[in-house]
Write a protein that holds these residues in place. Structure first.
Motif, short mmCIF file in Angstrom:
data_model
loop_
_atom_site.label_atom_id
_atom_site.label_comp_id
_atom_site.label_asym_id
_atom_site.label_seq_id
_atom_site.Cartn_x
_atom_site.Cartn_y
_atom_site.Cartn_z
N UNK A 18 -23.16 50.80 -0.99
CA UNK A 18 -22.60 50.33 -2.26
C UNK A 18 -21.18 50.85 -2.46
N UNK A 19 -20.94 52.12 -2.09
CA UNK A 19 -19.59 52.68 -2.24
C UNK A 19 -18.61 52.01 -1.29
N UNK A 20 -19.05 51.73 -0.07
CA UNK A 20 -18.17 51.05 0.89
C UNK A 20 -17.85 49.65 0.40
N UNK A 21 -18.86 48.97 -0.14
CA UNK A 21 -18.65 47.61 -0.61
C UNK A 21 -17.64 47.58 -1.76
N UNK A 22 -17.75 48.53 -2.70
CA UNK A 22 -16.79 48.60 -3.81
C UNK A 22 -15.38 48.82 -3.30
N UNK A 23 -15.24 49.70 -2.30
CA UNK A 23 -13.91 49.99 -1.74
C UNK A 23 -13.33 48.77 -1.05
N UNK A 24 -14.15 48.07 -0.28
CA UNK A 24 -13.67 46.88 0.43
C UNK A 24 -13.32 45.78 -0.55
N UNK A 25 -14.17 45.58 -1.56
CA UNK A 25 -13.88 44.54 -2.55
C UNK A 25 -12.63 44.85 -3.35
N UNK A 26 -12.39 46.12 -3.62
CA UNK A 26 -11.19 46.52 -4.36
C UNK A 26 -9.93 46.18 -3.56
N UNK A 27 -9.96 46.48 -2.27
CA UNK A 27 -8.78 46.28 -1.45
C UNK A 27 -8.61 44.87 -0.91
N UNK A 28 -9.61 44.02 -1.11
CA UNK A 28 -9.53 42.66 -0.58
C UNK A 28 -8.41 41.87 -1.26
N UNK A 29 -7.56 41.31 -0.48
CA UNK A 29 -6.48 40.49 -1.01
C UNK A 29 -5.23 41.27 -1.36
N UNK A 30 -5.30 42.58 -1.37
CA UNK A 30 -4.11 43.40 -1.63
C UNK A 30 -3.49 43.76 -0.28
N UNK A 31 -2.28 44.13 -0.29
CA UNK A 31 -1.68 44.66 0.94
C UNK A 31 -2.16 46.07 1.18
N UNK A 32 -1.92 46.57 2.39
CA UNK A 32 -2.40 47.90 2.75
C UNK A 32 -1.80 48.97 1.83
N UNK A 33 -0.52 48.87 1.55
CA UNK A 33 0.16 49.86 0.72
C UNK A 33 -0.40 49.86 -0.69
N UNK A 34 -0.53 48.67 -1.27
CA UNK A 34 -1.06 48.55 -2.63
C UNK A 34 -2.52 48.96 -2.71
N UNK A 35 -3.30 48.62 -1.69
CA UNK A 35 -4.72 48.95 -1.68
C UNK A 35 -4.92 50.46 -1.61
N UNK A 36 -4.10 51.15 -0.84
CA UNK A 36 -4.23 52.62 -0.77
C UNK A 36 -3.98 53.26 -2.12
N UNK A 37 -3.03 52.72 -2.84
CA UNK A 37 -2.66 53.29 -4.14
C UNK A 37 -3.70 52.91 -5.21
N UNK A 38 -4.09 51.65 -5.26
CA UNK A 38 -4.94 51.16 -6.34
C UNK A 38 -6.43 51.41 -6.12
N UNK A 39 -6.84 51.61 -4.89
CA UNK A 39 -8.27 51.78 -4.59
C UNK A 39 -8.59 53.21 -4.16
N UNK A 40 -7.77 54.15 -4.55
CA UNK A 40 -7.95 55.54 -4.15
C UNK A 40 -9.28 56.11 -4.67
N UNK A 41 -9.64 55.79 -5.91
CA UNK A 41 -10.89 56.31 -6.49
C UNK A 41 -12.11 55.80 -5.74
N UNK A 42 -12.12 54.51 -5.39
CA UNK A 42 -13.24 53.95 -4.66
C UNK A 42 -13.34 54.58 -3.27
N UNK A 43 -12.19 54.81 -2.64
CA UNK A 43 -12.18 55.42 -1.32
C UNK A 43 -12.70 56.87 -1.38
N UNK A 44 -12.28 57.61 -2.41
CA UNK A 44 -12.76 58.98 -2.56
C UNK A 44 -14.26 59.03 -2.80
N UNK A 45 -14.79 58.09 -3.60
CA UNK A 45 -16.23 58.03 -3.81
C UNK A 45 -16.96 57.75 -2.51
#
Length: 104
Positions: free
Chosen positions: A35-62
């Motif tokens: 579930x945590x991996x899915x949230x992280x992937x869904x958060x970063x889907x469609x964003x660029x790598x740079x933006x996804x790292x910044x905006x999906x940091x909480x999901x990645x930490x979880x």
């Protein structure tokens, strides 16, 4: 969209190799951190790598906490250090567990 579906033609799925928990699991049960991996992937889907790292940091930490349990280990270490400190000061005595004594 690629012109040739190379992955489909070769019969491989590179995406599943990248996603650890999304791979087929034994007994067809979802992995513990799926579930945590899915949230992280869904958060970063469609964003660029740079933006996804910044905006999906909480999901990645979880997701990483679920995989590695680093915060849990740190908290347990702190509790054990506090217990040892209290034993040294004489404020706490651990219960004696004899094999002959019946357990509740």
């Amino acid at each position: 969209m690629p012109f040739w579906g190379l992955q489909k033609q070769l019969g491989i799925d590179v995406d599943s190799w990248l996603l650890r928990q999304s791979m087929p699991q034994p007994h067809r049960q979802a992995a513990a951190c799926h579930a945590f991996e899915r949230e992280w992937v869904e958060c970063g889907h469609g964003l660029g790598q740079t933006r996804a790292r910044r905006e999906c940091q909480l999901e990645y930490e979880d997701f990483m906490e679920c995989m590695k349990r680093t915060k849990l280990a740190k908290r347990l270490r702190t509790i054990l250090e506090q217990r040892d400190k209290m034993i040294k000061e004489g404020k706490y005595t651990p219960p004696h567990m004899d094999k002959d004594e019946p357990r509740p």
